[in-house]
Design a protein around this motif. Structure first.
Motif, PDB file in Angstrom:
ATOM      1  N   LEU A   9       6.661  -3.384  -1.016  1.00  0.00           N
ATOM      2  CA  LEU A   9       5.802  -3.559  -2.185  1.00  0.00           C
ATOM      3  C   LEU A   9       4.326  -3.507  -1.809  1.00  0.00           C
ATOM      4  N   ALA A  10       3.963  -4.110  -0.681  1.00  0.00           N
ATOM      5  CA  ALA A  10       2.570  -4.066  -0.229  1.00  0.00           C
ATOM      6  C   ALA A  10       2.155  -2.635   0.082  1.00  0.00           C
ATOM      7  N   LEU A  11       3.024  -1.860   0.718  1.00  0.00           N
ATOM      8  CA  LEU A  11       2.728  -0.466   1.048  1.00  0.00           C
ATOM      9  C   LEU A  11       2.562   0.374  -0.231  1.00  0.00           C
ATOM     10  N   ILE A  12       3.438   0.151  -1.211  1.00  0.00           N
ATOM     11  CA  ILE A  12       3.338   0.873  -2.477  1.00  0.00           C
ATOM     12  C   ILE A  12       2.037   0.492  -3.195  1.00  0.00           C
ATOM     13  N   GLY A  13       1.671  -0.790  -3.162  1.00  0.00           N
ATOM     14  CA  GLY A  13       0.422  -1.241  -3.774  1.00  0.00           C
ATOM     15  C   GLY A  13      -0.794  -0.597  -3.135  1.00  0.00           C
ATOM     16  N   MET A  14      -0.804  -0.517  -1.800  1.00  0.00           N
ATOM     17  CA  MET A  14      -1.932   0.117  -1.107  1.00  0.00           C
ATOM     18  C   MET A  14      -1.999   1.600  -1.441  1.00  0.00           C
ATOM     19  N   ALA A  15      -0.853   2.260  -1.538  1.00  0.00           N
ATOM     20  CA  ALA A  15      -0.840   3.679  -1.890  1.00  0.00           C
ATOM     21  C   ALA A  15      -1.373   3.879  -3.311  1.00  0.00           C
ATOM     22  N   TYR A  57      -5.621   5.712  -6.965  1.00  0.00           N
ATOM     23  CA  TYR A  57      -6.532   5.368  -8.052  1.00  0.00           C
ATOM     24  C   TYR A  57      -7.969   5.729  -7.717  1.00  0.00           C
ATOM     25  N   PHE A  58      -8.409   5.405  -6.507  1.00  0.00           N
ATOM     26  CA  PHE A  58      -9.809   5.642  -6.161  1.00  0.00           C
ATOM     27  C   PHE A  58     -10.095   7.064  -5.698  1.00  0.00           C
ATOM     28  N   LEU A  59      -9.131   7.760  -5.138  1.00  0.00           N
ATOM     29  CA  LEU A  59      -9.395   9.086  -4.589  1.00  0.00           C
ATOM     30  C   LEU A  59      -8.904  10.231  -5.459  1.00  0.00           C
ATOM     31  N   ALA A  60      -7.781  10.063  -6.103  1.00  0.00           N
ATOM     32  CA  ALA A  60      -7.184  11.198  -6.808  1.00  0.00           C
ATOM     33  C   ALA A  60      -7.524  11.235  -8.293  1.00  0.00           C
ATOM     34  N   ILE A  61      -7.837  10.104  -8.907  1.00  0.00           N
ATOM     35  CA  ILE A  61      -8.117  10.066 -10.338  1.00  0.00           C
ATOM     36  C   ILE A  61      -9.628  10.102 -10.541  1.00  0.00           C
TER      37      ILE A  61
END
Length: 175
Positions: A18-24, A29-33
């Motif tokens: 869950l932590a890994l999915i949250g970081m991804a 959010y910040f780079l692709a959108i």
């Protein structure tokens, strides 16, 4: 005891996943959108052809601005001969506010209400180039209204300040 160790690994693995999915998700959010908070750049329109058409067809002298700085950008134009010779010309001001010129021979009160989007007359007037304009406020747009020649009404309205509305009204010329 061996059984409880396996359950701890399963819970720990789930928390790590869950932590890994949250970081991804944060990275995406910040780079692709794209995060562009300002309004899109409006395309400048050339209104000369519509202005000539309106001036030939309308039963009143059609007004358009002359001498405005190039930082005032024309963004919309239309002439509707079947609707009381209704002329519309919209501008974006240098500080990204909206100003429109509306003219018509339609019935005065509903036309002003529509063009100013619900504003009401005040007791304040302004004399601009020897003509008396009435201020309207309280609707979506503030407005300056002029009773014109041959039963026409001119409305300069928008989200811009009264100073910008006055600047537009002062720039209007008929030919």
């Amino acid at each position: 005891m061996a059984g409880s160790n396996g359950k701890q690994k399963t819970a720990r693995d789930m928390v790590l996943s869950l932590a890994l999915i949250g970081m991804a998700a944060v990275v995406v959010y910040f780079l692709a959108i794209p995060h562009d908070d300002h309004a899109p750049d409006l395309k400048r329109v050339d209104y000369r052809v519509e202005l000539l058409t309106a001036r030939r067809s309308a039963s009143y002298p059609v007004a358009a601005p002359e001498g405005l700085p190039s930082t005032w950008k024309a963004t919309s134009v239309r002439f509707q001969g079947e609707s009381g010779d209704r002329w519309h010309l919209g501008f974006q001001t240098p500080d990204s506010q909206y100003v429109q010129i509306e003219q018509s021979t339609q019935k005065r009160s509903p036309f002003i209400d529509d063009a100013s989007q619900g504003s009401s007359a005040t007791k304040q007037t302004e004399t601009i180039d020897g003509r008396t304009w009435t201020r309207y406020t309280g609707g979506r747009y503030d407005a300056l209204v002029l009773e014109g020649a041959k039963g026409s009404t001119t409305v300069v309205a928008g989200t811009a300040s009264f100073a910008d509305l006055t600047k537009m009204a002062a720039a209007l010329r008929t030919q």
